[in-house]
Write a protein that holds these residues in place. Structure first.
Motif, short mmCIF file in Angstrom:
data_model
loop_
_atom_site.label_atom_id
_atom_site.label_comp_id
_atom_site.label_asym_id
_atom_site.label_seq_id
_atom_site.Cartn_x
_atom_site.Cartn_y
_atom_site.Cartn_z
N SER A 161 5.65 6.38 0.77
CA SER A 161 5.79 5.21 1.62
C SER A 161 5.09 4.03 0.98
O SER A 161 4.08 4.21 0.30
CB SER A 161 5.20 5.47 3.01
N CYS A 162 5.61 2.86 1.24
CA CYS A 162 4.99 1.62 0.77
C CYS A 162 5.00 0.64 1.93
O CYS A 162 6.05 0.14 2.33
CB CYS A 162 5.75 1.06 -0.41
N ALA A 163 3.82 0.39 2.47
CA ALA A 163 3.69 -0.52 3.60
C ALA A 163 3.37 -1.92 3.08
O ALA A 163 2.42 -2.10 2.31
CB ALA A 163 2.60 -0.04 4.53
N ALA A 209 3.67 11.41 -12.47
CA ALA A 209 3.32 10.03 -12.84
C ALA A 209 2.59 9.39 -11.66
O ALA A 209 2.55 9.94 -10.56
CB ALA A 209 4.58 9.23 -13.16
N VAL A 210 2.09 8.21 -11.93
CA VAL A 210 1.62 7.33 -10.84
C VAL A 210 2.82 6.48 -10.43
O VAL A 210 3.48 5.87 -11.27
CB VAL A 210 0.46 6.44 -11.29
N TYR A 211 3.10 6.48 -9.14
CA TYR A 211 4.24 5.75 -8.61
C TYR A 211 3.78 4.46 -7.94
O TYR A 211 2.84 4.47 -7.14
CB TYR A 211 5.01 6.62 -7.62
N TYR A 212 4.45 3.37 -8.27
CA TYR A 212 4.11 2.06 -7.75
C TYR A 212 5.30 1.46 -7.01
O TYR A 212 6.44 1.59 -7.47
CB TYR A 212 3.75 1.10 -8.89
N CYS A 213 5.02 0.80 -5.91
CA CYS A 213 6.06 -0.02 -5.31
C CYS A 213 5.76 -1.47 -5.63
O CYS A 213 4.60 -1.85 -5.91
CB CYS A 213 6.16 0.20 -3.80
N VAL A 264 0.85 -1.19 0.00
CA VAL A 264 0.00 0.00 0.00
C VAL A 264 0.88 1.24 0.00
O VAL A 264 1.61 1.49 0.97
CB VAL A 264 -0.94 0.02 1.21
N GLU A 265 0.80 2.01 -1.11
CA GLU A 265 1.57 3.24 -1.22
C GLU A 265 0.79 4.42 -0.64
O GLU A 265 -0.44 4.43 -0.64
CB GLU A 265 1.90 3.56 -2.68
N SER A 266 1.53 5.40 -0.19
CA SER A 266 0.94 6.65 0.28
C SER A 266 1.97 7.76 0.14
O SER A 266 3.15 7.49 -0.09
CB SER A 266 0.48 6.53 1.74
N GLY A 267 1.50 9.00 0.28
CA GLY A 267 2.41 10.13 0.27
C GLY A 267 2.43 10.95 -1.00
O GLY A 267 3.11 11.97 -1.08
N GLY A 268 1.70 10.50 -2.01
CA GLY A 268 1.65 11.27 -3.25
C GLY A 268 0.88 12.56 -3.07
O GLY A 268 0.25 12.80 -2.04
N GLY A 278 -0.64 2.09 -6.46
CA GLY A 278 -0.10 3.32 -7.03
C GLY A 278 -0.55 4.56 -6.29
O GLY A 278 -1.62 4.59 -5.68
N THR A 279 0.29 5.58 -6.35
CA THR A 279 -0.04 6.88 -5.76
C THR A 279 0.37 7.97 -6.75
O THR A 279 1.45 7.91 -7.33
CB THR A 279 0.65 7.07 -4.39
#
Length: 124
Positions: free
Chosen positions: A21-23, A92-96, A5-9, A117-118
């Motif tokens: 962040s990616c939890a 962009a959309v950022y993915y971990c 789960v990404e966050s912070g965008g 994605g975020t």
């Protein structure tokens, strides 16, 4: 079930900073390479940065070297992407994602689990 789960965008002006962040859930995190990718509208997903399972090795795309930093906190099962000196082309959309092999860290096909994605938007 593996979950990332990404966050912070968000929206930031040129030259600004964001920290993503990616939890990761449970045993899905320890010992695995973790990577960040991004996808801009109309473009293919591209590698941004990766960190090895133990955190001792890191790698970045040339486009973000010197501006982005990847790190991980094993106690929190979380991977971070600190983004500084942001440019409009970073939008962009950022993915971990969880990687299977450090040697193939830049290849999206070597990652088996992905977050949702975020969105990161950099305005001029």
């Amino acid at each position: 079930q593996v979950q990332l789960v990404e966050s912070g965008g968000g929206l930031v002006q040129t030259g600004g900073s964001l920290k993503l962040s990616c939890a990761a859930s449970g045993r899905t995190f320890a010992g695995y390479t973790m990577g960040w990718f991004r996808q801009a509208p109309g473009k293919e997903r591209e590698f941004v940065a990766a960190i090895s399972g133990g955190g001792g090795s890191t790698d970045w795309a040339d486009s973000v070297k010197g501006r982005f930093t990847i790190s991980r906190d094993s106690a929190k099962n979380t991977v971070y992407l600190q983004m500084n000196s942001l440019k409009t082309e970073d939008t962009a959309v950022y993915y971990c994602a969880r990687g299977l092999m450090w040697a193939q860290r830049t290849m999206s096909s070597s990652y088996d689990y992905w977050g949702q994605g975020t969105q990161v938007t950099v305005s001029s």
